[in-house]
Enzyme design. Sequence first.
Site, PDB file in Angstrom:
ATOM      1  N   CYS A  49       0.640  -1.170  -0.015  1.00 36.97           N
ATOM      2  CA  CYS A  49      -0.021  -0.026  -0.014  1.00 36.97           C
ATOM      3  C   CYS A  49       1.007   1.364   0.157  1.00 36.97           C
ATOM      4  CB  CYS A  49      -1.048   0.036   1.318  1.00 36.97           C
ATOM      5  SG  CYS A  49      -1.807  -1.427   1.555  1.00 36.97           S
ATOM      6  N   HIS A  59      -2.748   7.204   4.433  1.00 29.02           N
ATOM      7  CA  HIS A  59      -1.443   6.512   4.403  1.00 29.02           C
ATOM      8  C   HIS A  59      -0.076   7.155   4.058  1.00 29.02           C
ATOM      9  CE1 HIS A  59      -0.038   2.080   4.330  1.00 29.02           C
ATOM     10  NE2 HIS A  59      -0.133   2.564   5.453  1.00 29.02           N
TER      11      HIS A  59
HETATM   12 CA    CA Z   1      -2.749  -2.388  -0.597  1.00 30.70          CA
END
Ligand code: CA
Length: 458
Positions: free
Chosen positions: A68, A126
């Site tokens: 990610c 994130h």
């Molecule tokens: Ca991911």
Amino acid sequence: MNKIFTLLYLLILNSAIASPNLIIILTDDQGYQDIGFNGCEDIPTQYIDSIAKNGVNCVDAHVSYPVCGPSRAGLLTGRYQDRFGFTTNPTVNPENPIAGLPLEEKNIAEVLKQAGYSSAIIGKWHMGTHPIHHPLNRGFDHFFGFLSGGHDYFPAKYNLKDLSEVKRIWDWYRTHLIRDRERIQVSKGYLTDILTDAAVAFIDKKAVEKKPFMLYLSYNAPHTPLQASDKYLKRFSHIKDSKRRTYAAMVSAVDDGVGRVIKSLKKHKIEEDTLVFFLSDNGGPLKGPMPFTDNGPFSKGKGSLHEGGTRVPFAVQWKGTIPAGQIYKKPMSSLDILASITALNNLKPHPKRPLDGVNIIPYLTGEKNSAPHDKLFWRKLTNQGFSLRQGKYKILLDNGRRDNSYKLYDLAKDPGEYKDIKNKHPELAESMFKEWEKWEKELKNCIFPTLEEVWWKR
Ligand code: CA
């Protein structure tokens, strides 16, 4: 004379389409083949498929990292994230200003601000949890979602006010959602639907302002925890495996969301003014004996530099500009999204921060027929992994020692990467490896503690 008129017409046309709205719909951990347009049979995705149908299915499109955080850092900057040390998922630590996207790098919202766009991120950020990394401090005008790398799907579970109440790893999945700078109490609903509501509300608001907007709709679905509401689960009672069933329901919720987003573009008659990208941030995870994701013909999945880790479902539409119903087969990258919108707006990248992506639009309209990328590079710093794609060839070492043990594959003949042909083409392999080593010299080591180095142990 006719030629002059044609040229003038093209010039006018070009200036008229220079600043399309941009919508990036990013899913999380969705497998290459878990989508109708790549041949999925048990999860219908009619609305996401419509993006490929009305535009292009890019069948050889890659993210710049197979997990990610780094993948998103690449996508949002248009640069290989290892150039600025974002080599892994950062620790969740609101007191660590280094654990995020470095301030000297400019993300897509910061870049588009120069062209008068207003931008929203809906969903997963994130890119750092310290206040200096808050989306509203990083070029975005609106934020609805959460800062960390994942979240629970049912608001009834959100029992932590904010990250200061986190005591154990993954507890951040249960923090309250954030609207702009405020923590808000949501007591019911299903997160994927809630994110879609916020996305549609943003489009409704921006469409009437007649100024360009950028929407980064960053669903955490279908990332674990596997949680789906009955509305979606009941569509998949025919799937026996309970994990696959729940995963299918989560993908289906995203598909409904994409349908509502496209519908709102139609309602406001801005489909021809809006460039839409759909992609997953990495391949599907293949944990356990019965993986619930499907990366099709490709080997391995999330976390691997095999095709199953980096090649993702990827579709683009821009009605009236990109011809519909195409399949684009040349290798391309998530890094191309920022490069494309930058070029369309005639924005020049900072000389110290050249882009690694290219403007993909002329390739998708058919104006250019060459390959957009000579080479695509990847590095996994912590386990010494590396790969380089050059035309149909790829050298790869997924984990191990940085020695001569890497392999060479011909992806045209062997998309599953089963047959090492390095012995057949030792010179090609060696020259590719040298290219990769040259590229690595431009990179930084990791700048922050990783996700596992949790902040309460400090
Ligand atoms: Ca991911």
